[in-house]
Motif scaffolding. Structure first.
Motif, PDB file in Angstrom:
ATOM      1  N   GLU A 361       0.847  -1.189   0.000  1.00 32.35           N
ATOM      2  CA  GLU A 361       0.000   0.000   0.000  1.00 32.35           C
ATOM      3  C   GLU A 361       0.880   1.235   0.000  1.00 32.35           C
ATOM      4  OE1 GLU A 361      -2.934  -0.009   3.073  1.00 32.35           O
ATOM      5  OE2 GLU A 361      -3.622  -2.051   2.628  1.00 32.35           O
ATOM      6  N   PRO A 362       0.650   2.147  -0.940  1.00 34.16           N
ATOM      7  CA  PRO A 362      -0.318   2.054  -2.038  1.00 34.16           C
ATOM      8  C   PRO A 362       0.088   0.991  -3.050  1.00 34.16           C
ATOM      9  CG  PRO A 362       1.087   3.962  -2.345  1.00 34.16           C
ATOM     10  CD  PRO A 362       1.432   3.411  -0.989  1.00 34.16           C
ATOM     11  N   TRP A 363      -0.896   0.568  -3.857  1.00 27.43           N
ATOM     12  CA  TRP A 363      -0.609  -0.446  -4.855  1.00 27.43           C
ATOM     13  C   TRP A 363       0.468   0.027  -5.817  1.00 27.43           C
ATOM     14  CZ3 TRP A 363      -5.930  -2.486  -7.023  1.00 27.43           C
ATOM     15  CH2 TRP A 363      -6.678  -3.016  -5.973  1.00 27.43           C
ATOM     16  N   PRO A 364       1.333  -0.868  -6.264  1.00 25.83           N
ATOM     17  CA  PRO A 364       2.255  -0.503  -7.343  1.00 25.83           C
ATOM     18  C   PRO A 364       1.471  -0.132  -8.604  1.00 25.83           C
ATOM     19  CG  PRO A 364       2.881  -2.581  -6.315  1.00 25.83           C
ATOM     20  CD  PRO A 364       1.523  -2.249  -5.803  1.00 25.83           C
ATOM     21  N   PRO A 365       2.019   0.771  -9.421  1.00 27.09           N
ATOM     22  CA  PRO A 365       1.308   1.164 -10.658  1.00 27.09           C
ATOM     23  C   PRO A 365       0.924  -0.026 -11.528  1.00 27.09           C
ATOM     24  CG  PRO A 365       3.148   2.637 -10.261  1.00 27.09           C
ATOM     25  CD  PRO A 365       3.266   1.533  -9.251  1.00 27.09           C
ATOM     26  N   GLU A 366       1.799  -1.049 -11.563  1.00 23.97           N
ATOM     27  CA  GLU A 366       1.506  -2.219 -12.398  1.00 23.97           C
ATOM     28  C   GLU A 366       0.266  -2.955 -11.914  1.00 23.97           C
ATOM     29  OE1 GLU A 366       1.621  -6.519 -13.336  1.00 23.97           O
ATOM     30  OE2 GLU A 366       2.062  -5.599 -11.389  1.00 23.97           O
ATOM     31  N   GLY A 475      -3.456   3.756  -5.075  1.00 24.48           N
ATOM     32  CA  GLY A 475      -2.331   4.516  -5.593  1.00 24.48           C
ATOM     33  C   GLY A 475      -2.707   5.689  -6.473  1.00 24.48           C
ATOM     34  N   PHE A 476      -3.978   6.073  -6.490  1.00 19.56           N
ATOM     35  CA  PHE A 476      -4.358   7.261  -7.233  1.00 19.56           C
ATOM     36  C   PHE A 476      -3.830   8.504  -6.521  1.00 19.56           C
ATOM     37  CE2 PHE A 476      -7.605   4.351  -8.899  1.00 19.56           C
ATOM     38  CZ  PHE A 476      -7.553   4.660 -10.256  1.00 19.56           C
ATOM     39  N   GLY A 477      -3.530   9.548  -7.307  1.00 19.81           N
ATOM     40  CA  GLY A 477      -3.071  10.801  -6.743  1.00 19.81           C
ATOM     41  C   GLY A 477      -4.187  11.553  -6.043  1.00 19.81           C
ATOM     42  N   PRO A 478      -3.836  12.591  -5.258  1.00 21.93           N
ATOM     43  CA  PRO A 478      -4.851  13.334  -4.488  1.00 21.93           C
ATOM     44  C   PRO A 478      -5.983  13.893  -5.338  1.00 21.93           C
ATOM     45  CG  PRO A 478      -2.648  13.907  -3.759  1.00 21.93           C
ATOM     46  CD  PRO A 478      -2.475  13.066  -4.974  1.00 21.93           C
ATOM     47  N   ASP A 479      -5.669  14.452  -6.502  1.00 20.24           N
ATOM     48  CA  ASP A 479      -6.723  15.019  -7.344  1.00 20.24           C
ATOM     49  C   ASP A 479      -7.678  13.934  -7.834  1.00 20.24           C
ATOM     50  OD1 ASP A 479      -5.634  17.504  -6.984  1.00 20.24           O
ATOM     51  OD2 ASP A 479      -4.578  17.541  -8.915  1.00 20.24           O
ATOM     52  N   ASP A 480      -7.126  12.798  -8.235  1.00 19.63           N
ATOM     53  CA  ASP A 480      -7.980  11.696  -8.699  1.00 19.63           C
ATOM     54  C   ASP A 480      -8.814  11.119  -7.557  1.00 19.63           C
ATOM     55  OD1 ASP A 480      -6.999  12.012 -11.227  1.00 19.63           O
ATOM     56  OD2 ASP A 480      -5.583  10.341 -11.120  1.00 19.63           O
ATOM     57  N   VAL A 481      -8.230  11.043  -6.365  1.00 21.68           N
ATOM     58  CA  VAL A 481      -8.980  10.564  -5.205  1.00 21.68           C
ATOM     59  C   VAL A 481     -10.167  11.483  -4.933  1.00 21.68           C
ATOM     60  CG1 VAL A 481      -8.892  10.222  -2.702  1.00 21.68           C
ATOM     61  CG2 VAL A 481      -7.031   9.375  -4.141  1.00 21.68           C
ATOM     62  N   ALA A 482      -9.930  12.774  -5.019  1.00 20.44           N
ATOM     63  CA  ALA A 482     -11.014  13.732  -4.793  1.00 20.44           C
ATOM     64  C   ALA A 482     -12.105  13.579  -5.848  1.00 20.44           C
ATOM     65  CB  ALA A 482     -10.459  15.149  -4.798  1.00 20.44           C
ATOM     66  N   THR A 483     -11.708  13.356  -7.089  1.00 18.29           N
ATOM     67  CA  THR A 483     -12.699  13.175  -8.156  1.00 18.29           C
ATOM     68  C   THR A 483     -13.525  11.912  -7.935  1.00 18.29           C
ATOM     69  OG1 THR A 483     -11.305  14.334  -9.759  1.00 18.29           O
ATOM     70  CG2 THR A 483     -13.014  12.894 -10.644  1.00 18.29           C
TER      71      THR A 483
END
Length: 791
Positions: A361-366, A475-483
């Motif tokens: 955690e967070p998940w690897p991108p793969e 593993g999503f970034g903060p902006d994507d998590v908010a979306t």
């Protein structure tokens, strides 16, 4: 009642299952003794064998639920009176059956010799299924043993004909009755995943084409038996449908908290039996196909991903796979299976369940990329996710999943339990990925939009932080998590507003725009999510009328926001130092050579190729990378002083790191014309049978704000296939445009490729040139070469 043997029929339903069967066995044994003793033997012919007395040559055999010792309250008695030719058998049968009818017990009876019983069982799969449960109640044990032995031998001999008939009967019944796991008033016996499945599983094992049902399947079967017994005992009638008004008392009798808990446990049991039945039918059908040939053909093994191969009609682990040291292997295998529209083998599932380590955690991108490939694979993902769920792998990745697993939805619009609805919504969303700029966020939001139903309170409100926590773990970034959190919180906003408010009222439009933060991208995603949610619910939940209203609302809000979501920014990639130099003919200096450099990056490798500039250089490099099993994730091409430098973010498809010498030689050969890239890639596509998806490609142009030397941006969404990037860039180059950069993404069966293009003259892309590029790109997505594009 005839005779002296008495059965207390009023007390019988109140007995436990074992006591009920024992009481009936004792009663039937007495009836047979009276019937045989009260029937005078037929006088033999002169010189024939002496007359027989007692139960010699006569056996009373129970089949069906009584034969299995599973007879429910108010159940039918399925009895066969077996004989070996005793002349007075008709009189014995009359003396036996009439007392049963007089007692008010429902009876399904027959009188057969062993040969007659076997003949019927060899032609009628339902009769054969019943006789497999034959159990001696009273009479000639040797005769009953012969019946069972002969029936079992006949079943095995005719399995190739009877089992397909039995399969078709079950599929037709399931089509009529439905799946036990998803019905609010399930038929415990005949719905798919019900008691009948447990009996069929034993029949396939008896045919020696499958193993005995697993302990989990037997436990599920036993639970459904208990539910049926309580249902019949409390309703006072012979019925197998768990109607709503009986669910609360049945739950209380079984020690469960309430009717929802009961329905959830029934769903879990039904899913387990249906899952095991599906897996068993696959293996039986495969065995039946091979059996007539008299020998097993050699099974071809085809690599699909790193550590994953296709073997026959299922996906298994490669011989060198290391599940205990590879946290991403389970998702990679699931993605490969869903992509190929196959299933993971049961043994592979067990190995992954036992040996897979926890996901970092967070998940690897793969790992996140593999999970998105599963979700984007559409209908084939439903079966693969069910496999992960049944083996506990899905809840390991998403612990919150257990809260919605088989959770019933007591609403007439909903066809499925909460978890299955979420999976169906993700499958529906996969059909809409070409309509949004962030298909990854659409897919994940579809899977999580109702995750809050596993918690107290308004599911949209309580689901928002749960979805944010899951997205962060992925593993999503903060902006994507908010979306994603916004999508879950407001997934009902558009349908609720469109059907309850005046969509022509400016106040309505402003309220929606303010609620979503006046973000056009969120509006686009919410529209697609509403469509996927409705499609996964029912036709009533997403009618053409509602779809029209929601589309009208979206159009009005989009107009108020102004503009459309912008294209993704160009990738930021930095060249790597050269490690290998491959001189070109007639160019002895280093500048006239192909140089290749490779560097490890967090999400794979980065490959830098430098060569003398010429039209289609990016396409050539992309083709060589594809031949070397490297999936390109992003690309950028720059030109300076007559030389082009291409930087590629790549991921090895089979885990083998790129070799710079091989890449350099490949690019040099392609530039020299000695490596036929188009032909080699066409063969690779045939080898991997990547036919692409049937939906038409979507091509869009963004000529607004562009950076660097680009004068336009063209985005292509199409079915992924081997060498697609090579063909797309070759098509663009064939129409006189340079590709200065590319953002490459593959989600399930779709490629989402964004190309930054420029005219060598620096002039904008005119409409005529754009139309020609569109036609060339469409041809390329279908596997054709630029030369195939119609003029």
């Amino acid at each position: 009642m005839r005779g002296g043997v008495v059965l207390d029929t009023e007390a019988l339903p109140r007995l436990g299952r074992a006591e009920r069967v024992a009481a009936l066995d004792e009663w039937l044994t007495g009836l047979l003794a009276e019937a045989v003793g009260g029937t005078p033997p037929t006088q033999p012919r002169r010189g024939g064998p002496p007359p027989r007395s007692g139960t010699d040559g006569v056996a009373l055999v129970a089949v069906g639920s009584l034969g299995r010792r599973e007879l429910p309250p108010h159940g039918d008695l399925d009895l066969v009176l077996v004989h070996d030719g005793r002349p007075e058998i008709a009189a014995i049968a009359d003396a036996l059956w009439y007392p049963v009818w007089d007692a008010g017990v429902r009876l399904d009876h027959s009188v057969r010799s062993v040969a007659e019983a076997v003949a019927v069982a060899s032609t009628d799969p339902k009769a054969g299924l019943g006789l497999l449960d034959a159990r001696l109640v009273a009479g000639d044990a040797e005769l009953a043993g012969r019946l069972r032995t002969a029936t079992l031998a006949s079943w095995r001999q005719h399995a190739s004909r009877l089992l397909p008939q039995l399969r078709d009967l079950r599929r037709e019944r399931a089509r009529q009755v439905g799946e036990l796991a998803f019905l609010l008033e399930p038929d415990l016996k005949e719905a798919y995943g019900g008691l009948r499945e447990g009996q069929v599983l034993r029949a396939m094992a008896a045919a020696q084409l499958a193993d005995e049902p697993s302990a989990e399947a037997e436990q599920a079967y036993a639970f459904l038996l208990d539910v049926r017994d309580e249902l019949r005992g409390r309703s006072g009638r012979a019925g197998d449908v768990l109607v709503r008004q009986e669910q609360r008392p049945v739950a209380a009798a079984l020690g469960l908290a309430d009717e929802d808990v009961l329905l959830r446990e029934v769903s879990l049991a039904g899913r387990r039996l249906a899952f095991v039945a599906d897996e068993t039918w696959r293996r039986v059908e495969s065995a039946l196909v091979r059996r007539p040939r008299g020998r097993y053909r050699r099974v071809h093994r085809e690599p699909l991903a790193d550590g994953v191969v296709r073997q026959g009609d299922e996906v298994v682990l490669a011989r060198d796979a290391r599940p205990a040291a590879d946290p991403g292997l389970a998702l990679r295998a699931a993605a490969a299976a869903a992509r190929a529209d196959l299933l993971l083998s049961p043994y592979t599932l067990k190995v992954l369940a036992v040996h897979s380590p926890p996901m970092p955690e967070p998940w690897p991108p793969e790992a996140r990329w593999s999970f998105l490939r599963v979700l984007a694979s559409g209908r084939s993902a439903v079966r693969v996710l069910e496999q992960l769920d049944q083996e506990g792998l899905l809840s390991r990745l998403l612990p919150e999943w257990d809260r919605v697993r088989s959770l019933p939805q007591r609403h007439p619009w909903h066809r499925y339990t909460v978890d299955r609805h979420l999976v169906e919504a993700a499958a529906a969303a996969s059909e809409l990925t070409r309509d949004v700029d962030r298909p990854d966020l659409l897919l994940v939001s579809a899977l999580l939009h109702d995750i809050g139903k596993g918690y107290p309170g308004d599911h949209s409100v309580v689901g928002e932080p749960v979805a944010a926590e899951i997205a962060t773990r992925m593993g999503f970034g903060p902006d994507d998590v908010a979306t994603l959190a916004t999508l879950v919180r407001h997934h009902l906003l558009l349908p609720a507003t469109a059907t309850r408010r005046d969509i022509d009222d400016p106040a309505t439009i402003e309220r929606v725009a303010d609620t979503i933060g006046r973000d056009a991208s969120v509006l686009q995603l919410l529209h697609a999510l509403a469509q996927a949610d409705g499609a996964a619910t029912s036709a009533s939940a997403w009618s053409p009328w509602k779809a029209h209203l929601v589309a009208g609302l979206v159009a009005r809000v989009q107009g108020a926001l102004g503009g459309t979501p912008s294209a993704a920014p160009a990738p930021v990639l930095h060249p790597t130092s050269a490690q290998v130099i491959a001189p070109l003919p007639n160019a002895g200096d280093v500048a006239g050579a192909v140089t290749v450099g490779i560097a490890d990056v967090p999400d794979g490798q980065q490959v830098t190729v430098r060569a003398p500039d010429r039209p289609g250089l990016l396409s050539t490099c992309a083709g060589v990378l594809a031949l070397n099993q490297l999936d390109v994730r992003a690309a950028k091409m720059t030109v300076a002083e007559g030389y082009g430098t291409g930087v590629f973010s790549v991921r090895p498809r089979f885990g083998r790191a790129p070799v710079p010498e091989i890449l350099a030689d490949g690019v040099r050969a392609a530039l020299e014309g000695t490596l036929p890239l188009a032909e080699r890639l066409r063969q690779r596509e045939a080898d991997y049978r990547e036919d692409g998806r049937s939906a038409p490609p979507r091509i869009s142009w963004h000529n607004g704000e562009v950076s660097g030397d680009a004068t336009g941006i063209v985005e292509v969404r199409a079915g992924d296939r081997a060498g697609l990037l090579y063909r797309l860039t070759a098509a663009i180059a064939g129409e006189g445009l340079d590709v200065t950069g590319a953002r490459i993404e593959t989600l399930g069966g779709d490629a989402v490729d964004c190309f930054y293009v420029a005219n060598p003259s620096g002039s904008p892309v005119d409409p005529g040139q754009r139309a020609r590029v569109d036609a060339a790109l469409i041809t390329a997505t279908r596997g054709g070469s630029p030369a195939d594009t119609p003029r």
